[in-house]
Each structure stands twice: as C-alpha cells, then as structure tokens.
Design an enzyme around this catalytic site. Structure first.
Site, PDB file in Angstrom:
ATOM      1  N   ARG A  54       0.848  -1.190   0.000  1.00  0.00           N
ATOM      2  CA  ARG A  54       0.000   0.000   0.000  1.00  0.00           C
ATOM      3  C   ARG A  54       0.887   1.245   0.000  1.00  0.00           C
ATOM      4  O   ARG A  54       1.941   1.241   0.631  1.00  0.00           O
ATOM      5  CB  ARG A  54      -0.893   0.022   1.237  1.00  0.00           C
ATOM      6  CG  ARG A  54      -2.048  -0.951   1.180  1.00  0.00           C
ATOM      7  CD  ARG A  54      -2.946  -0.812   2.383  1.00  0.00           C
ATOM      8  NE  ARG A  54      -2.327  -1.307   3.596  1.00  0.00           N
ATOM      9  CZ  ARG A  54      -1.716  -0.586   4.509  1.00  0.00           C
ATOM     10  NH1 ARG A  54      -1.650   0.742   4.400  1.00  0.00           N
ATOM     11  NH2 ARG A  54      -1.183  -1.137   5.574  1.00  0.00           N
ATOM     12  N   TYR A  79      -1.371  -3.547  -7.023  1.00  0.00           N
ATOM     13  CA  TYR A  79      -1.121  -4.262  -5.758  1.00  0.00           C
ATOM     14  C   TYR A  79      -2.411  -4.337  -4.932  1.00  0.00           C
ATOM     15  O   TYR A  79      -3.107  -3.322  -4.769  1.00  0.00           O
ATOM     16  CB  TYR A  79       0.000  -3.568  -4.934  1.00  0.00           C
ATOM     17  CG  TYR A  79      -0.015  -4.102  -3.519  1.00  0.00           C
ATOM     18  CD1 TYR A  79       0.477  -5.384  -3.258  1.00  0.00           C
ATOM     19  CD2 TYR A  79      -0.622  -3.412  -2.488  1.00  0.00           C
ATOM     20  CE1 TYR A  79       0.380  -5.933  -1.994  1.00  0.00           C
ATOM     21  CE2 TYR A  79      -0.720  -3.954  -1.212  1.00  0.00           C
ATOM     22  CZ  TYR A  79      -0.210  -5.215  -0.983  1.00  0.00           C
ATOM     23  OH  TYR A  79      -0.326  -5.770   0.263  1.00  0.00           O
ATOM     24  N   LYS A 108      -9.607  -2.401   1.700  1.00  0.00           N
ATOM     25  CA  LYS A 108      -9.247  -1.233   2.506  1.00  0.00           C
ATOM     26  C   LYS A 108     -10.078  -0.008   2.104  1.00  0.00           C
ATOM     27  O   LYS A 108     -10.459   0.804   2.945  1.00  0.00           O
ATOM     28  CB  LYS A 108      -7.762  -0.929   2.352  1.00  0.00           C
ATOM     29  CG  LYS A 108      -6.854  -2.076   2.737  1.00  0.00           C
ATOM     30  CD  LYS A 108      -7.092  -2.512   4.157  1.00  0.00           C
ATOM     31  CE  LYS A 108      -6.174  -3.646   4.552  1.00  0.00           C
ATOM     32  NZ  LYS A 108      -6.447  -4.106   5.923  1.00  0.00           N
ATOM     33  N   HIS A 119     -10.560  -2.251  11.555  1.00  0.00           N
ATOM     34  CA  HIS A 119      -9.483  -3.129  11.078  1.00  0.00           C
ATOM     35  C   HIS A 119      -9.273  -4.233  12.127  1.00  0.00           C
ATOM     36  O   HIS A 119      -8.296  -4.208  12.877  1.00  0.00           O
ATOM     37  CB  HIS A 119      -8.216  -2.258  10.916  1.00  0.00           C
ATOM     38  CG  HIS A 119      -7.105  -2.908  10.151  1.00  0.00           C
ATOM     39  ND1 HIS A 119      -5.803  -2.487  10.257  1.00  0.00           N
ATOM     40  CD2 HIS A 119      -7.097  -3.921   9.261  1.00  0.00           C
ATOM     41  CE1 HIS A 119      -5.037  -3.226   9.460  1.00  0.00           C
ATOM     42  NE2 HIS A 119      -5.799  -4.100   8.861  1.00  0.00           N
ATOM     43  N   ASP A 144      -9.469  -9.735   9.089  1.00  0.00           N
ATOM     44  CA  ASP A 144      -8.921  -8.396   8.811  1.00  0.00           C
ATOM     45  C   ASP A 144      -9.889  -7.249   9.081  1.00  0.00           C
ATOM     46  O   ASP A 144      -9.462  -6.181   9.471  1.00  0.00           O
ATOM     47  CB  ASP A 144      -8.456  -8.340   7.344  1.00  0.00           C
ATOM     48  CG  ASP A 144      -7.556  -7.150   7.049  1.00  0.00           C
ATOM     49  OD1 ASP A 144      -6.674  -6.861   7.869  1.00  0.00           O
ATOM     50  OD2 ASP A 144      -7.744  -6.514   5.998  1.00  0.00           O
ATOM     51  N   ARG A 148       1.992 -12.170  -0.604  1.00  0.00           N
ATOM     52  CA  ARG A 148       0.640 -12.468  -0.095  1.00  0.00           C
ATOM     53  C   ARG A 148       0.056 -13.759  -0.641  1.00  0.00           C
ATOM     54  O   ARG A 148       0.395 -14.190  -1.740  1.00  0.00           O
ATOM     55  CB  ARG A 148      -0.301 -11.327  -0.514  1.00  0.00           C
ATOM     56  CG  ARG A 148       0.067  -9.961   0.035  1.00  0.00           C
ATOM     57  CD  ARG A 148      -0.357  -9.812   1.456  1.00  0.00           C
ATOM     58  NE  ARG A 148       0.065  -8.572   2.071  1.00  0.00           N
ATOM     59  CZ  ARG A 148      -0.655  -7.943   2.995  1.00  0.00           C
ATOM     60  NH1 ARG A 148      -1.809  -8.401   3.396  1.00  0.00           N
ATOM     61  NH2 ARG A 148      -0.199  -6.841   3.546  1.00  0.00           N
TER      62      ARG A 148
END
Ligand code: OXD
Ligand code: MN
Length: 591
Positions: free
Chosen positions: A78, A206, A215, A235, A284, A376
C-alpha cells in the site's frame, strides 16, 4: 451457466447501466466484460491470465488450483502517500489523511483515465461485502482493466450476480474505478470520495490499492458511512472461542497490518487446553452495529483472506498452511524449479535454487530475500479448516471483548484491561506500533496507529474517537476492552512471551474477565492478571518470573510513552474529545 453467457450484462438497474456507460465512454475499452462470479468464468479468466503472462500455473500435483503472480517491483505494498480522502473540506479529512478537493481530484483522475483502457477489456465486477441479506452488507461495483483484480475480487468478496440480487433497483452502491495505467508511482492515486461513495484507483495493481472492497470500501468509505449511520468499520479480526462445555464467546481484535491478525484468528490452542476450540469469523475487517438485544454485533464483510506469506509455517499457523495448499493465488513469493512456492520462514530448508519474487535466480547464499516481505496469499475463507459457520450469518455475532494491540519491543505489557469504555477508547487511540512491510517506507519505526486505523480512517481521527465515545450510548451491553502486546523483548532481543498457540492463555484470561469469573489486580495502566488466576499450566519452561517480566509496568518508560502519545493528540487537538485528555491526566496521576 453456459460459457457463451460469460461476459454479458445481467442487470437492468438503470443507475448501474448509466454509470458503466459513462465510465466506458471515459476509458474507451475495446470490450466490456460483465462478471457473473461463476466457476466457469473464473476458469476462463484464469486461462486468459496465464496466456497473458499475468499468472503462472503452479505445480497442480502439489498445489491444486494454485497460481503465481508477480507484481511490478515498484508496486508491492500500500502507498499511504498516494492515498487520498477527498471530502469537500480538508478539515473533515483531518491531518492524518492526504486530502485534495473532490473537484480537483476528479479532474486529475479523469484526465489520467481518459482512453486508459484503449485496446483493453473493462471488467465490470459487482460484489457484495457481507453475508447476503445482512442489514450490514454493502454492494460495490469495481470497473477494472486487470484480470488479476477480477480473480482476486472473486476470492475476497461475494462476487457476481449475487451482488445485483442484493442491490435490486437501488442506486446505493459503491462506484469504484481501477485503471492500471503504466504502474508508475508518479501517477499512482488511490482516491476516496466518501460523500459520493466512490473510489478511483490508478497506477497500481497491488492488492491493498486495487481490491477496492477491502481497505478502500470496507474501511475508508465504510468508516465514513459508519459514523453517519451509527456503526463501526474496523481493522479487526473476529474469532469465536468455544469452551469444552460449549460456551461460545466472540472476540474482535485490532492489530496493525502484519501483526498477526490472521494467525490469531486461526490459532490452535496448546494441548493443555484440551476441548477448547478457536474458529474464525474474519481475519482483517469487522463491521459492527448495536443489535436489538443491546449487544454489539459483528460481521466480516469479506469472503477471503489476503494474508502475508513470510513467516507462515506449521508452527505459526498450521491451519493456514492447510488452507493455502489449494485454490490460492500467491503474489511475490519465490518460485522453485518444480513450480512450487517458497518463502522465508516456510517449514524445511530453503530450496537449493529458485527464482526470487522479481524473477532473478536465488540461492541460499543470495543476500536479498527470495520472497518479498509483503508477499501475499489470496484464498477463499471457505478453505479455512477452522472457519466458524457464523462467518456466513447475516445477523453477525455478539462481541464480548475488543482487543487493541500493537507491535512494541518494550514498554507495553502482554495484556491489560481498560477500566471502562472511555478508558478503552483511550487505549485504542494511543496505540503505537512498529511499522511493517505492508506499507511502503518507515519499517521498524514506532508510530501511533490508533485502533490500527491510521491508514484506513476515512475522516478526521479526532471525530473518529468521538464516534467511538458516542457509540457507547447505543450499546447497552458493551464489550470489555483489552490491550495486548505479543512482541515485547528482553535486553537480549528475545521475545518475552512464546506467542502463537500460547496466546490462548491470554484469550482465556480475557474471556474469564468478560464473564466476570475472575478478579484482576489494579495497575496504573488498567486491570492486569492476578498471577494466580493466569493459567501457565503445562508450560514447561515458562516460569511465573518470566510472566512477571512480560507483564512488568515500568513507570519511567510509561512517562516517556505518554509524552510520545502527545504528538498525535497535538495534531488532532481541535477535534480531540476532552474525555481523552482527562484519561491522559488520570494515567499520569496513576504513574
Ligand atoms: C492488509 C493490510 O493487507 O492491512 O490487510 O495491509
Ligand atoms: Mn489489514
């Protein structure tokens, strides 16, 4: 679903059709492909992604259904400096967010997106965040020119026709546009328009920048909507603890990126805790709203896990090892000659030779890491061997405890409990954590990361604290609030607490506190375990003296900590609830 129907539109929703037409007109793709979310579609698109070199098919004997992706080396995490909250007034976005006026940002991004999909396909990705039928669920539509995004969104969300079914003829959906452009950091913008429920992301491919449900919608836009509508977008992982007697307790925990949320949510209790079971609702993100019975109910809006790979092994997370052995997209790990994957911290010795995440030859003698530290996995949550069925419950689960925790080498004890709700908000608001590879830059430095939301709060952090304080009135039976730190070390750099499954002991203490079953001792920081009621049974080499070290409160260190906390409070001062300033005064008086 026949193969021929793939890519055809399946909605008559006028708002959707006119917005897609408008964006098509702007980006000028040579083709528009409407996703339906079927298996046949995922297979066909995977085939195309392999042809284009976007994905590599991994060794299907070892890793059935698994694929490998490399992102551009300048696009691996990020980018907080390219992330913008475009509210009308800068004041509303607050000093912790980058801001640009909506009109100016729309103008800039329209110019960049003009004709950006010429010769390419625009995929229309309808998706649902949350279980179908949940009053907390939200619909988004992402338009993207990346097939990697389409396949990942198919894993991370309930993607396809199901979203149009939830939406009906409503125009209440998040409008997301993603153009890869030429993956140039100079032209990378992740822009949020909370007042329009819209997102535009350009110049990246990404995950955290481009899987817009995660997000961008679930946290940045979600937090903004949550304040307006009386709920929380956080979060946080969500887990269920089941006792041998069948008692179920639900816990939510906010730890910053790469601080072990996924491992904690999938933990296997040590043998000493025979009969205890941990299962996962989310790893998450939590959306939480007061329920009619006065408790706080949480759903996981996602349907998959986009987790950090390095360090994952059969000790840190055996359930994850099983989960990522099939139907997983790996990004930026190392690739072995027999098309298997490898990463630092995987079980067993490193391969004698492999390709690193950039595609260069790598051997154990190489100086660089084989897998990127922020590499990831992307995997459906249905593959989690300890998935709680409640992950699909539209009602959500009633939360008994909220845990805040950072990554701190010193100062912060293993576990303590807030004296009350406002004190708990103070603990969350003053959380500090050492930065990790999840974001570009600054790794290792301690920064304030309130509620693990610093990069994800879609409005002024001071107003966010106010929202937390105000919500107390709407929750008749509020969760108890705790603080943990798994990462404290001694002078020799050794961890003071063994972590992983042993964290069950901390969880057990937390649950016993929530159910009013045990007393605790008072400390300047909050309630701490009475050594007699914290269970160290079955821990061969872990003495009560070691536990005392993990729990020690050093008043000198805490006086310094309060001064460090001040820095963020000063930045937020004009919007900072006075209650938090009083909490700081009380803490200083107790030290
Ligand atoms: C994530 C992050 O990807 O927090 O979950 O960066
Ligand atoms: Mn995260």
């Amino acid at each position: 679903m026949t193969k021929d129907s793939l890519g055809k539109g399946s909605t008559s929703n006028k708002a959707v059709l006119s917005w897609v037409a408008e964006m098509e007109n702007l980006c000028r793709p040579s083709r528009v492909y409407w996703c339906n979310g079927s298996r046949a579609e995922a297979q066909a698109l995977t085939g195309q992604a392999i042809e284009k070199g976007m994905l590599i098919k991994l060794n299907q004997k070892k890793l059935p259904g698994c694929y490998y992706h490399r992102s551009h080396p300048n696009d691996v995490a990020r980018v907080e400096q390219s992330t913008f909250i475009c509210t009308k007034d800068q004041e509303e976005a607050g000093p912790t967010n980058n801001w640009m006026a909506p009109r100016e940002m729309y103008q800039k991004l329209r110019t960049l997106s003009e004709g950006a999909m010429r010769g390419r396909t625009m995929y229309v990705v309808p998706y649902l965040m949350g279980p179908p039928g949940s009053s907390l669920a939200k619909v988004g539509i992402e338009l993207t020119d990346s097939v990697y995004v389409v396949l990942s969104m198919g894993i991370m969300t309930r993607m396809g026709t199901i979203a149009f079914e939830q939406l009906g003829n409503d125009d209440d959906f998040n409008r997301g546009l993603h153009c890869m452009l030429d993956i140039n950091p100079e032209r990378r913008y992740i822009a949020h328009f909370p007042q329009d429920n819209a997102i535009i992301s350009v110049g990246s491919n990404y995950g955290g920048n481009v899987l817009l449900g995660k997000k961008c919608l679930a946290l940045r836009i979600g937090s903004y909507l949550g304040r307006q509508e009386g709920w929380f977008a956080e979060h946080m992982l969500i887990l269920k603890v089941e006792s041998p007697a069948g008692e179920k307790t639900y816990v939510a925990a906010a730890f910053p990126s790469v601080c072990g949320k996924t491992n904690f949510a999938m933990m296997i209790p040590p043998p000493y805790f025979q009969g205890w079971k941990i299962t996962t609702i989310g790893d998450d993100i939590a959306w939480m709203k007061p329920g009619p019975d006065g408790r706080l109910y949480a759903i996981n809006p996602e349907a998959g896990y986009f987790g950090v790979v390095p360090g994952t092994n059969s000790r840190s997370n055996p359930n994850a090892m099983e989960m990522i052995a099939r139907d997983t997209i790996y990004t930026n790990v190392a690739l072995t000659p027999d098309l298997d994957v490898w990463w630092e911290g995987k079980d067993g010795p490193p391969p004698e030779e492999c390709q690193d995440w950039k595609g260069n030859r790598w051997t154990p003698e190489s100086e660089e890491k084989a897998a990127h530290p922020n590499s990831r996995f992307c995997v459906p949550m249905a593959h989690n061997p300890v998935l709680a069925p409640e992950a699909n419950d539209p009602q959500g689960v009633p939360i008994s405890a909220i845990i805040f925790g950072g990554r701190r080498t010193d100062t912060v004890p293993l576990v303590f409990q807030a004296f009350n709700w406002v004190h708990g908000v103070y603990l969350g608001a003053t959380m500090g954590s050492e930065m990790t590879a999840a974001a570009v830059g600054g790794a290792g430095q301690v920064r304030r990361d309130p509620m693990a939301m610093l990069p994800f709060c879609g409005y002024h952090m001071g107003d966010y604290f106010r929202h937390w304080i105000n919500m107390h009135r709407l929750i008749k039976h509020p969760p108890r609030i705790f603080h943990t730190n798994w990462f404290r070390k001694n002078g020799k750099g050794e961890f003071l607490w063994p972590c992983f499954g042993e964290n069950m002991r901390v969880l057990k203490w937390i649950i016993d506190r929530c159910h009013g079953r045990i007393d605790a001792d008072e400390s300047p920081l909050g309630w701490v375990p009475n050594p007699k009621s914290f269970d160290l049974g079955g821990m061969a080499n872990f003495t009560p003296e070691k536990f005392a070290k993990a729990q020690a409160v050093n008043n000198e260190e805490w006086r310094r900590e309060v001064i460090l906390q001040e820095e963020l409070f000063m930045r937020l001062y004009s919007h900072l609830p006075k209650e938090l300033i009083f909490q700081r005064e009380l803490l200083v008086a107790r030290l």
